[in-house]
Scaffold this motif. Structure first.
Motif, PDB file in Angstrom:
ATOM      1  N   TYR A   7      -2.647  -0.337 -15.793  1.00  0.00           N
ATOM      2  CA  TYR A   7      -1.843   0.292 -14.742  1.00  0.00           C
ATOM      3  C   TYR A   7      -0.877  -0.723 -14.152  1.00  0.00           C
ATOM      4  O   TYR A   7      -1.281  -1.803 -13.726  1.00  0.00           O
ATOM      5  CB  TYR A   7      -2.780   0.829 -13.648  1.00  0.00           C
ATOM      6  CG  TYR A   7      -2.081   1.499 -12.495  1.00  0.00           C
ATOM      7  CD1 TYR A   7      -1.441   2.717 -12.653  1.00  0.00           C
ATOM      8  CD2 TYR A   7      -2.090   0.920 -11.225  1.00  0.00           C
ATOM      9  CE1 TYR A   7      -0.821   3.344 -11.583  1.00  0.00           C
ATOM     10  CE2 TYR A   7      -1.476   1.545 -10.151  1.00  0.00           C
ATOM     11  CZ  TYR A   7      -0.843   2.751 -10.334  1.00  0.00           C
ATOM     12  OH  TYR A   7      -0.227   3.371  -9.274  1.00  0.00           O
ATOM     13  N   PHE A   8       0.398  -0.375 -14.129  1.00  0.00           N
ATOM     14  CA  PHE A   8       1.413  -1.219 -13.513  1.00  0.00           C
ATOM     15  C   PHE A   8       1.537  -0.843 -12.044  1.00  0.00           C
ATOM     16  O   PHE A   8       2.009   0.235 -11.713  1.00  0.00           O
ATOM     17  CB  PHE A   8       2.766  -1.027 -14.198  1.00  0.00           C
ATOM     18  CG  PHE A   8       2.912  -1.732 -15.510  1.00  0.00           C
ATOM     19  CD1 PHE A   8       1.842  -1.892 -16.372  1.00  0.00           C
ATOM     20  CD2 PHE A   8       4.136  -2.239 -15.897  1.00  0.00           C
ATOM     21  CE1 PHE A   8       1.987  -2.540 -17.582  1.00  0.00           C
ATOM     22  CE2 PHE A   8       4.298  -2.890 -17.101  1.00  0.00           C
ATOM     23  CZ  PHE A   8       3.217  -3.044 -17.958  1.00  0.00           C
ATOM     24  N   SER A   9       1.108  -1.754 -11.183  1.00  0.00           N
ATOM     25  CA  SER A   9       1.228  -1.562  -9.746  1.00  0.00           C
ATOM     26  C   SER A   9       2.333  -2.482  -9.236  1.00  0.00           C
ATOM     27  O   SER A   9       3.230  -2.868  -9.985  1.00  0.00           O
ATOM     28  CB  SER A   9      -0.107  -1.837  -9.062  1.00  0.00           C
ATOM     29  OG  SER A   9      -0.050  -1.457  -7.693  1.00  0.00           O
ATOM     30  N   THR A  10       2.265  -2.851  -7.986  1.00  0.00           N
ATOM     31  CA  THR A  10       3.305  -3.666  -7.369  1.00  0.00           C
ATOM     32  C   THR A  10       2.712  -4.663  -6.386  1.00  0.00           C
ATOM     33  O   THR A  10       1.673  -4.386  -5.776  1.00  0.00           O
ATOM     34  CB  THR A  10       4.336  -2.772  -6.637  1.00  0.00           C
ATOM     35  OG1 THR A  10       5.309  -3.602  -5.987  1.00  0.00           O
ATOM     36  CG2 THR A  10       3.677  -1.874  -5.609  1.00  0.00           C
ATOM     37  N   GLY A  11       3.382  -5.783  -6.227  1.00  0.00           N
ATOM     38  CA  GLY A  11       2.974  -6.761  -5.224  1.00  0.00           C
ATOM     39  C   GLY A  11       3.222  -6.272  -3.807  1.00  0.00           C
ATOM     40  O   GLY A  11       2.723  -6.857  -2.843  1.00  0.00           O
ATOM     41  N   TYR A  12       3.971  -5.197  -3.666  1.00  0.00           N
ATOM     42  CA  TYR A  12       4.228  -4.645  -2.336  1.00  0.00           C
ATOM     43  C   TYR A  12       2.989  -3.992  -1.721  1.00  0.00           C
ATOM     44  O   TYR A  12       3.040  -3.547  -0.582  1.00  0.00           O
ATOM     45  CB  TYR A  12       5.395  -3.658  -2.369  1.00  0.00           C
ATOM     46  CG  TYR A  12       6.723  -4.332  -2.636  1.00  0.00           C
ATOM     47  CD1 TYR A  12       7.200  -5.340  -1.796  1.00  0.00           C
ATOM     48  CD2 TYR A  12       7.495  -3.974  -3.724  1.00  0.00           C
ATOM     49  CE1 TYR A  12       8.404  -5.967  -2.043  1.00  0.00           C
ATOM     50  CE2 TYR A  12       8.712  -4.594  -3.981  1.00  0.00           C
ATOM     51  CZ  TYR A  12       9.166  -5.593  -3.137  1.00  0.00           C
ATOM     52  OH  TYR A  12      10.363  -6.212  -3.377  1.00  0.00           O
ATOM     53  N   ALA A  28       4.807   1.692  -2.004  1.00  0.00           N
ATOM     54  CA  ALA A  28       3.626   0.837  -2.167  1.00  0.00           C
ATOM     55  C   ALA A  28       2.342   1.602  -1.851  1.00  0.00           C
ATOM     56  O   ALA A  28       1.321   1.403  -2.513  1.00  0.00           O
ATOM     57  CB  ALA A  28       3.758  -0.405  -1.288  1.00  0.00           C
ATOM     58  N   VAL A  29       2.385   2.487  -0.869  1.00  0.00           N
ATOM     59  CA  VAL A  29       1.213   3.314  -0.558  1.00  0.00           C
ATOM     60  C   VAL A  29       0.868   4.192  -1.759  1.00  0.00           C
ATOM     61  O   VAL A  29      -0.297   4.335  -2.134  1.00  0.00           O
ATOM     62  CB  VAL A  29       1.455   4.176   0.703  1.00  0.00           C
ATOM     63  CG1 VAL A  29       0.358   5.223   0.872  1.00  0.00           C
ATOM     64  CG2 VAL A  29       1.534   3.304   1.943  1.00  0.00           C
ATOM     65  N   SER A  30       1.889   4.753  -2.403  1.00  0.00           N
ATOM     66  CA  SER A  30       1.629   5.615  -3.565  1.00  0.00           C
ATOM     67  C   SER A  30       1.054   4.807  -4.727  1.00  0.00           C
ATOM     68  O   SER A  30       0.178   5.286  -5.461  1.00  0.00           O
ATOM     69  CB  SER A  30       2.903   6.355  -3.989  1.00  0.00           C
ATOM     70  OG  SER A  30       3.832   5.502  -4.634  1.00  0.00           O
ATOM     71  N   LYS A  31       1.511   3.577  -4.912  1.00  0.00           N
ATOM     72  CA  LYS A  31       0.973   2.729  -5.985  1.00  0.00           C
ATOM     73  C   LYS A  31      -0.470   2.335  -5.683  1.00  0.00           C
ATOM     74  O   LYS A  31      -1.310   2.291  -6.589  1.00  0.00           O
ATOM     75  CB  LYS A  31       1.847   1.484  -6.183  1.00  0.00           C
ATOM     76  CG  LYS A  31       3.244   1.783  -6.693  1.00  0.00           C
ATOM     77  CD  LYS A  31       3.274   2.526  -8.014  1.00  0.00           C
ATOM     78  CE  LYS A  31       2.981   1.628  -9.180  1.00  0.00           C
ATOM     79  NZ  LYS A  31       3.093   2.323 -10.479  1.00  0.00           N
ATOM     80  N   LEU A  32      -0.778   2.063  -4.423  1.00  0.00           N
ATOM     81  CA  LEU A  32      -2.153   1.745  -4.047  1.00  0.00           C
ATOM     82  C   LEU A  32      -3.056   2.957  -4.260  1.00  0.00           C
ATOM     83  O   LEU A  32      -4.210   2.808  -4.689  1.00  0.00           O
ATOM     84  CB  LEU A  32      -2.227   1.262  -2.593  1.00  0.00           C
ATOM     85  CG  LEU A  32      -3.604   0.830  -2.112  1.00  0.00           C
ATOM     86  CD1 LEU A  32      -4.171  -0.298  -2.964  1.00  0.00           C
ATOM     87  CD2 LEU A  32      -3.533   0.411  -0.649  1.00  0.00           C
ATOM     88  N   GLY A  33      -2.537   4.139  -4.011  1.00  0.00           N
ATOM     89  CA  GLY A  33      -3.301   5.354  -4.294  1.00  0.00           C
ATOM     90  C   GLY A  33      -3.668   5.439  -5.765  1.00  0.00           C
ATOM     91  O   GLY A  33      -4.805   5.776  -6.122  1.00  0.00           O
TER      92      GLY A  33
END
Length: 165
Positions: A32-37, A59-64
């Motif tokens: 899964y590609f997430s973000t440092g944000y 960033a909230v959506s990526k953390l989800g």
């Protein structure tokens, strides 16, 4: 992500949940590609074990999405500060430090990460977005990112460097 949150939820949260369920059913690895944000972005040099506290809806959506992926043991989360080459924007933030890295450089790392699990930060040298961009576009203009992005979401890359060396 700010204008059509339902699309953001569908893609990064529900979509990721569906991919996790399929990977589990088929017993295949998920990367899964997430973000440092997802990090708070105040102090910088965040390790994979540091607390997360996303500051914008993207960033909230990526953390989800990360939450669903973490439930599946055969998975790897890559927190990446990635951008396109060439740097396509006409201006860049002089007051936001990050670890931007180009997509093509991340692609070269992926084969060495395929057998890993957990979370790995991926990025380049910690510097302002402006300093990163001006190496590739001498005409880039300076702009402030204070109102949009945290001042220093840079990541610690020690774990990545150990794997790659």
């Amino acid at each position: 992500h700010d204008k059509i949150i339902s699309k953001s939820i569908d893609m990064n949260i529900i979509g990721t949940c569906n991919v996790v369920k399929i990977c589990e059913r088929l017993k295949i690895k998920l990367i899964y590609f997430s973000t440092g944000y997802v990090y708070p972005g105040i102090k910088g040099n965040y390790t994979e074990e540091d607390s997360v506290n996303p500051i914008n809806k993207y960033a909230v959506s990526k953390l989800g999405g990360e939450c669903a992926v973490k439930m599946y043991d055969n998975s790897l989360i890559l927190r990446i500060m990635m951008c396109e080459k060439p740097f396509i924007h006409k201006s860049a933030f002089y007051d936001v430090k990050t670890n931007f890295i180009f997509q093509e450089d991340v692609a070269k790392m992926i084969p060495k990460l395929l057998n890993k699990k957990g979370i790995i930060n991926i990025g380049g040298k910690t510097q302002s977005v402006y300093n990163f961009a001006k190496k590739y576009n001498k005409k880039i203009k300076k702009t402030s990112g204070k109102k949009i992005f945290p001042p220093n979401p840079s990541m610690n890359l020690t774990k990545l460097k150990k794997i790659l060396n």
